[in-house]
Enzyme design. Structure first.
Site, short mmCIF file in Angstrom:
data_model
loop_
_atom_site.label_atom_id
_atom_site.label_comp_id
_atom_site.label_asym_id
_atom_site.label_seq_id
_atom_site.Cartn_x
_atom_site.Cartn_y
_atom_site.Cartn_z
N GLY A 1 -2.94 13.72 -10.11
CA GLY A 1 -4.35 14.09 -10.03
C GLY A 1 -5.24 12.99 -9.49
CG LEU B 1 -5.81 16.01 -6.39
CD1 LEU B 1 -5.76 17.48 -5.97
CD2 LEU B 1 -4.40 15.43 -6.42
N GLY C 1 -5.04 11.49 0.81
CA GLY C 1 -3.60 11.27 0.90
C GLY C 1 -2.85 12.45 0.28
CG HIS C 2 -3.10 13.14 -3.96
ND1 HIS C 2 -4.14 12.41 -4.47
CD2 HIS C 2 -1.99 12.66 -4.58
CE1 HIS C 2 -3.69 11.54 -5.35
NE2 HIS C 2 -2.39 11.67 -5.43
CD GLU D 1 6.88 7.20 5.44
OE1 GLU D 1 6.07 6.45 6.04
OE2 GLU D 1 7.81 7.79 6.01
CG ASP E 1 3.65 5.77 -4.61
OD1 ASP E 1 3.30 4.87 -5.36
OD2 ASP E 1 2.86 6.65 -4.19
CB SER F 1 -4.50 4.23 -4.56
OG SER F 1 -4.20 4.16 -5.93
NE ARG G 1 -2.67 2.29 -11.21
CZ ARG G 1 -1.54 2.96 -11.10
NH1 ARG G 1 -1.16 3.41 -9.93
NH2 ARG G 1 -0.79 3.21 -12.15
#
Ligand code: AMP
Length: 282
Positions: A31, A33, A36-37, A150, A152, A187, A189
């Site tokens: 979540g 989001l 990227g997601h 990619e 991760d 991210s 984060r």
């Protein structure tokens, strides 16, 4: 838009959709989001009859309780973002109970050593948690194709290994890293960074790009020294690791072999917020 909070209802719905040549594309996420997601979802939408996204902050993959507590949980706005690309995407947002059934513990996995490098070294138990939740999610969703970023990269390799070892019938598709305008890898984060920190964090991508250029003529050790020095000159960042590794085995590059593919991997703390990035060196 269909949102399921439990696996029984999700299964019932997916079963009712079964047709010839029917494919399920699956994007597992935690979540909060971002683009990227959404890029993973777009890829799945293009190539499958149905796309399922899971939104689940998996407790067993967090080695740091504070990080788990502070991980952003924004289901309502996540659903709004998903709607902007398609209202046909199916959301699976389970509770911890729905996934773990009262036993919030990881399985223990042997990923042929992939789990002992980088993230595995600095986040003990992390990949056991990832393996456990991904396997459960695959059993529930039964996807034809599953999409992983990619960003991760180590996780992507580990999921491929999990599927091979556990003989799970799903194709794993790696997707390129989506970046902010200044190059910072998107991210969840990043939400926790101040505007200034977010701007300054551009140094992460800038430095790994410089590392890539240097790797043309310098050894992995020299490049690592360059990156270490760069971050020592920026004390607001704490470099946890920088590593040049073989893309397939994830083993540290000691001596370059021109027939092998390499990647640089980095983890940096900015004001206690941990950011990772990676770049192909070939
Ligand atoms: P997360 O919600 O962080 O667990 O990420 C869910 C999936 O999205 C994982 O496969 C990530 O690798 C992928 N992902 C996260 N950030 C990015 C990004 N910036 N670009 C592409 N994929 C990403």
């Amino acid at each position: 838009m269909l949102i399921f909070n439990n696996k029984a209802d999700l299964n019932k719905h997916l079963q009712s959709q079964l047709k010839e040549n029917f494919t399920i594309g699956f994007v597992p996420t935690m979540g909060a989001l971002h683009q990227g997601h959404l890029s993973l979802l777009m890829k799945s939408l293009e190539n499958n009859s149905i796309t399922v996204i899971s939104i689940f902050v998996n407790p067993t993959q967090f080695n740091n309780p504070e990080d788990l507590k502070k991980y952003p949980r924004t289901l309502e706005s996540d659903v709004e973002k998903i709607k902007t690309i398609s209202n046909k995407i199916i959301v699976y947002a389970p509770s911890v109970e729905d996934i773990y059934e009262g036993n919030t513990k990881s399985e223990h996995y042997n990923f042929d050593g992939l789990e002992n490098q980088m993230e595995g070294k600095f986040r003990p138990g992390h990949f056991d948690g990832v393996g456990t939740v991904v396997k459960r999610l695959f059993e529930i969703v039964k996807p034809t194709n599953a999409y992983f970023g990619e960003k991760d990269f180590q996780q992507l390799q580990i999921v491929k290994k999990l599927v091979e070892k556990e003989k799970i019938s799903v194709k794993i598709i790696g997707c390129p890293i989506f970046r902010e305008e200044n190059g910072l890898a998107m991210s969840s984060r990043n939400e926790r960074l101040s505007k200034e920190e977010r701007n300054k964090a551009a140094i992460i991508y800038k430095t790994i790009n410089q590392a890539k250029a240097l790797f043309g003529t310098k050894s992995a050790k020299e490049v690592t020294e360059f990156v270490t020095k760069t971050f020592l000159n920026h004390p607001e960042f704490e470099l946890e690791y920088f590593e040049i590794a073989n893309q397939d085995t994830l083993l540290t590059c000691i001596r370059k072999n021109k027939n092998k593919k390499y990647r640089a991997f980095i983890a940096v703390f900015v004001n206690k917020i941990r950011l990772i990035d990676t770049i192909s060196l070939n």
